[in-house]
Design a protein around this motif. Structure first.
Motif, short mmCIF file in Angstrom:
data_model
loop_
_atom_site.label_atom_id
_atom_site.label_comp_id
_atom_site.label_asym_id
_atom_site.label_seq_id
_atom_site.Cartn_x
_atom_site.Cartn_y
_atom_site.Cartn_z
N HIS A 27 0.84 -1.21 0.00
CA HIS A 27 0.00 0.00 0.00
C HIS A 27 0.87 1.26 0.00
O HIS A 27 0.58 2.23 -0.69
CB HIS A 27 -0.89 0.07 1.25
CG HIS A 27 -1.91 -1.03 1.35
ND1 HIS A 27 -2.54 -1.34 2.54
CD2 HIS A 27 -2.43 -1.86 0.42
CE1 HIS A 27 -3.40 -2.32 2.33
NE2 HIS A 27 -3.34 -2.66 1.05
N PRO B 46 1.28 -7.42 7.03
CA PRO B 46 0.13 -6.57 7.38
C PRO B 46 0.14 -6.14 8.84
O PRO B 46 0.57 -6.90 9.71
CB PRO B 46 -1.07 -7.49 7.13
CG PRO B 46 -0.56 -8.66 6.37
CD PRO B 46 0.90 -8.78 6.66
N HIS C 116 -5.44 -12.66 1.72
CA HIS C 116 -5.96 -11.53 2.49
C HIS C 116 -6.58 -12.08 3.75
O HIS C 116 -6.89 -13.26 3.84
CB HIS C 116 -7.05 -10.79 1.69
CG HIS C 116 -6.52 -9.72 0.78
ND1 HIS C 116 -5.66 -8.75 1.21
CD2 HIS C 116 -6.76 -9.48 -0.53
CE1 HIS C 116 -5.39 -7.96 0.18
NE2 HIS C 116 -6.02 -8.39 -0.89
N SER D 48 -7.54 -2.08 3.82
CA SER D 48 -7.06 -2.97 2.77
C SER D 48 -8.18 -3.28 1.77
O SER D 48 -7.97 -3.32 0.56
CB SER D 48 -6.58 -4.24 3.45
OG SER D 48 -5.61 -4.86 2.71
#
Ligand code: TXA
Ligand code: MG
Length: 449
Positions: A198, A215, A363, A408
């Motif tokens: 990101h 993450p 994810h 996200s």
């Protein structure tokens, strides 16, 4: 700006992976006085590289914390702090949070001459004991003269400080040898970054190094509190809930000092960050407050929820121009496809999802795509009209999991080019739901309640 972040860089932005096992510890966890580096110093190579940049250049460094990725710079050097504002495209009247690795570093900011070693205001002691290191930022009086660059505080008499619950971040600060000013490492107005990718997406070419530890655990930013006023105030809801803060001595009467959504901008904001557009993906975000989500439509012969029929009506209009791609983000209660896979919207109109298939991606949430078709009650799969391509993300029902995946999910849908995102809001009481709803209300173009 020879060395500034806004200037063209000679190197492409690099992501440096870091092994986060045993990255350091407090000498005494009860006092938080001194952070110690790990014994296995081989692991520190990427952190040394980042610390060099922090010490000697004015190009900020992307690094993970437990909340979101931060964009760090030496908080004591004006040119370094200006590098943050330049890289983010952030207005410089919005002050930055100072990140410290231990209480010794914090006290050196509160009393730069070393007199009054324990200069932390008493009101904060119970919070520090309970929540640090962790997602809580406290406002402290900025002494005069101060070690902090004036750009950090944007002219305010206080500064915000926090000790992140991330050994990587604490060791990086220790190696840099200075407190780090660090906002979230997104381009201004975009959702905060919770992965190194990101950060790369938003700041590629504008910074040299992003440390990558996977993450972020929490997924929303720290709670910001001001205990220097009476009663004390929560300026931004975040990773520590107001309910838990209220349990601490002196904080029983803490009040909410922030405003959500349409309340923002009606009076001078107390935390400068509150007045800006925030957390917004490119797509239009339509938020359904928790109160509306489950209301059934009461007309006879119609079997649907209010949200399914509202989404359907929107899409009918949009599809007249061109076929829209739509994101749906479900949280606690919405059924699959927000109920659009089997809604009876009038005695004649039925909707259905065709060609549904999951995405197999890494994810914390699950994601699938399908086509939304409108037809009559008697239509078969091959008749009717297509209204939209739909991508659905299901964040899970647990508030912590929702917070973890929220930014996200918004970014993922943006990258897939959706035109509009329909989001299921949650009741903002309890746990960190207030932070989730605060971010969603700010990201929303339209709020349905
Ligand atoms: O979790 C976090 O807090 C992340 C990570 C990177 O640590 N940082 C972060 O920073 O969210 P930023 O800059 O995106 O948000 C800082 C917030 C803003 O709302 C700002 O207005 C407020 O803290 N703030 C900072 N210093 C302040 C001060 N002296 N007075 C009032 N508000 C302050
Ligand atoms: Mg931010």
């Amino acid at each position: 700006m020879a060395n500034g972040a806004g200037a063209a860089l000679q190197h492409a932005t690099r992501i440096l992976p870091v092994d986060t096992q045993d990255l350091g510890k407090f000498k005494n966890k009860a006092t938080l006085e001194t952070w110690l580096l790990p014994t296995d110093t081989g692991k520190l190579a990427p952190l040394h590289k980042a610390a060099e940049l922090l010490k000697f250049s004015s190009i900020p460094v992307g690094f993970p914390t437990e909340t979101v990725y931060g964009l760090g710079a030496d908080a004591t050097r004006s040119d370094a702090v200006k590098g943050i504002y330049a890289a983010k495209g952030r207005p410089s009247d919005n002050p930055l949070i100072i990140h410290v690795c231990d209480l010794t570093m914090l006290c050196s900011l509160l009393s730069p001459d070393g007199i009054g070693k324990d200069s932390i205001p008493e009101i904060y002691k119970p919070l520090i004991k309970r929540f640090w290191p962790g997602p809580l930022t406290i406002l402290l009086p900025n002494p005069s003269p101060s070690k902090l660059a004036p750009e950090v505080t944007a002219g305010l008499p206080s500064f915000g400080a926090r000790m992140p619950d991330s050994p990587l971040a604490l060791s990086l600060i220790h190696l840099a040898g200075v407190p780090l000013a660090a906002p979230s490492a997104n381009a201004s107005t975009k959702p905060s970054p919770t992965t190194a990718e990101h950060v790369l997406h938003d700041l590629d070419g504008r910074i040299e190094v992003i440390l990558d530890a996977g993450p972020c655990q929490v997924g929303v930013e720290s709670t910001v509190v001001d205990g220097l006023c009476d009663p004390p105030v929560v300026l931004r809801p975040g990773g520590v809930s107001i309910q838990l803060i209220k349990e601490c001595a002196g904080w029983e009467g803490v009040v909410k000092g922030y405003k959500d959504s349409n309340e923002v901008g009606q009076e001078a904001p107390r935390a400068p960050g509150m007045k800006y557009k925030h957390y917004s993906p490119r797509a239009k975000v339509i938020l359904f407050e928790a109160s509306i989500s489950q209301q059934p439509v009461s007309t006879p012969a119609v079997s649907s929820t209010l949200m399914a029929s509202e989404i359907f009506q929107d899409l009918q209009l949009m599809s007249k121009r061109s076929l829209p791609t739509v994101g749906i983000v479900t949280t606690k209660y919405w059924s699959e496809w927000a109920g659009l896979n089997k809604a009876a919207l009038s005695p004649e109109t039925r909707t259905q999802i065709q060609r549904a298939k999951p995405f197999h991606i890494q994810h914390s949430f699950s994601m699938k795509q399908g086509e939304l078709w409108e037809g009559t009650s008697s239509c078969s799969n091959s008749t009717g009209t297509q209204l939209a391509d739909i991508i659905e993300i299901s964040l899970g029902r647990d508030t912590k999991t929702i917070a973890h995946g929220l930014f996200s999910a918004l970014r993922e849908l943006d990258q897939r080019g959706v035109d509009v995102i329909y989001v299921e809001g949650i009741d903002d009481k309890g746990d960190i739901a207030a932070a989730v709803m605060n971010r969603l209300r700010k990201a929303a173009t339209i709020i349905k309640k």
